[in-house]
Design a protein around this motif. Structure first.
Motif, short mmCIF file in Angstrom:
data_model
loop_
_atom_site.label_atom_id
_atom_site.label_comp_id
_atom_site.label_asym_id
_atom_site.label_seq_id
_atom_site.Cartn_x
_atom_site.Cartn_y
_atom_site.Cartn_z
N UNK A 82 0.82 -1.20 0.00
CA UNK A 82 0.00 0.00 0.00
C UNK A 82 0.87 1.26 0.00
N UNK A 83 1.92 1.27 0.79
CA UNK A 83 2.80 2.45 0.87
C UNK A 83 3.49 2.71 -0.46
N UNK A 84 3.73 1.67 -1.25
CA UNK A 84 4.44 1.81 -2.52
C UNK A 84 3.53 2.11 -3.70
N UNK A 85 2.22 2.19 -3.48
CA UNK A 85 1.29 2.49 -4.57
C UNK A 85 1.58 3.89 -5.12
N UNK A 86 1.53 4.04 -6.44
CA UNK A 86 1.71 5.39 -6.99
C UNK A 86 0.54 6.28 -6.59
N UNK A 87 0.83 7.55 -6.38
CA UNK A 87 -0.18 8.49 -5.93
C UNK A 87 -0.11 9.76 -6.76
N UNK A 88 -1.23 10.43 -6.88
CA UNK A 88 -1.30 11.70 -7.59
C UNK A 88 -0.49 12.75 -6.83
N UNK A 92 -2.85 13.41 -3.85
CA UNK A 92 -2.38 12.24 -3.11
C UNK A 92 -3.27 11.01 -3.27
N UNK A 93 -4.15 11.01 -4.23
CA UNK A 93 -5.07 9.89 -4.44
C UNK A 93 -4.34 8.73 -5.11
N UNK A 94 -4.80 7.52 -4.81
CA UNK A 94 -4.28 6.33 -5.50
C UNK A 94 -5.22 5.92 -6.63
N UNK A 95 -6.26 6.71 -6.86
CA UNK A 95 -7.24 6.44 -7.92
C UNK A 95 -6.71 7.05 -9.22
N UNK A 96 -5.70 6.40 -9.79
CA UNK A 96 -5.05 6.91 -11.00
C UNK A 96 -5.03 5.82 -12.07
#
Length: 131
Positions: A82-88, A92-96
């Motif tokens: 989870x910490x390594x998920x790419x974020x906007x 800061x969203x992970x919905x990308x």
């Protein structure tokens, strides 16, 4: 869990990371104020959301001593994933999502060499930012 939580509890307005940072620094008041501001809710509702969030956070990131080493390793792997998920970088969203080649080609067809989409790789589904 972060995306599901945001959709259900916070309407995709709340970056999971920021509240997590407040929790890690024992800044409960700041976390509640942050939730209240971004959810546009009253203090009582923000406190309820914080308690729900804290419960989810503790479930993900804590490793009770009664867990086997395999279960602890699994929990650590899930947390690290989870910490390594790419974020906007904007919200800061992970919905990308990745911008497709077809979308880039369509942009070039419409705007020619002035198309900015060709240079971008990712698109945020929350705020629309592309990078």
């Amino acid at each position: 869990l972060g995306d599901v939580y945001k959709r259900q509890k916070l309407g995709n307005k709340e970056p999971f990371d920021i509240i997590s940072d407040f929790i890690e620094k024992n800044k409960t008041k700041e976390a509640i104020e942050y939730i209240q501001k971004y959810c546009n809710c009253d203090n009582t509702t923000a406190k309820i959301l914080f308690v729900d969030f804290k419960s989810d956070y503790d479930e993900i990131f804590s490793t009770p001593s009664n867990l086997s080493p395999q279960e602890q390793a699994y929990n650590n792997a899930v947390a690290q994933e989870w910490l390594n998920k790419p974020k906007c970088p904007t919200c800061n969203s992970t919905n990308i999502k990745k911008i497709s080649g077809l979308s880039k080609a369509g942009s070039v067809a419409m705007f020619g060499i002035f198309s900015q989409k060709v240079k971008k790789q990712m698109h945020c589904n929350n705020c629309g930012y592309e990078w």
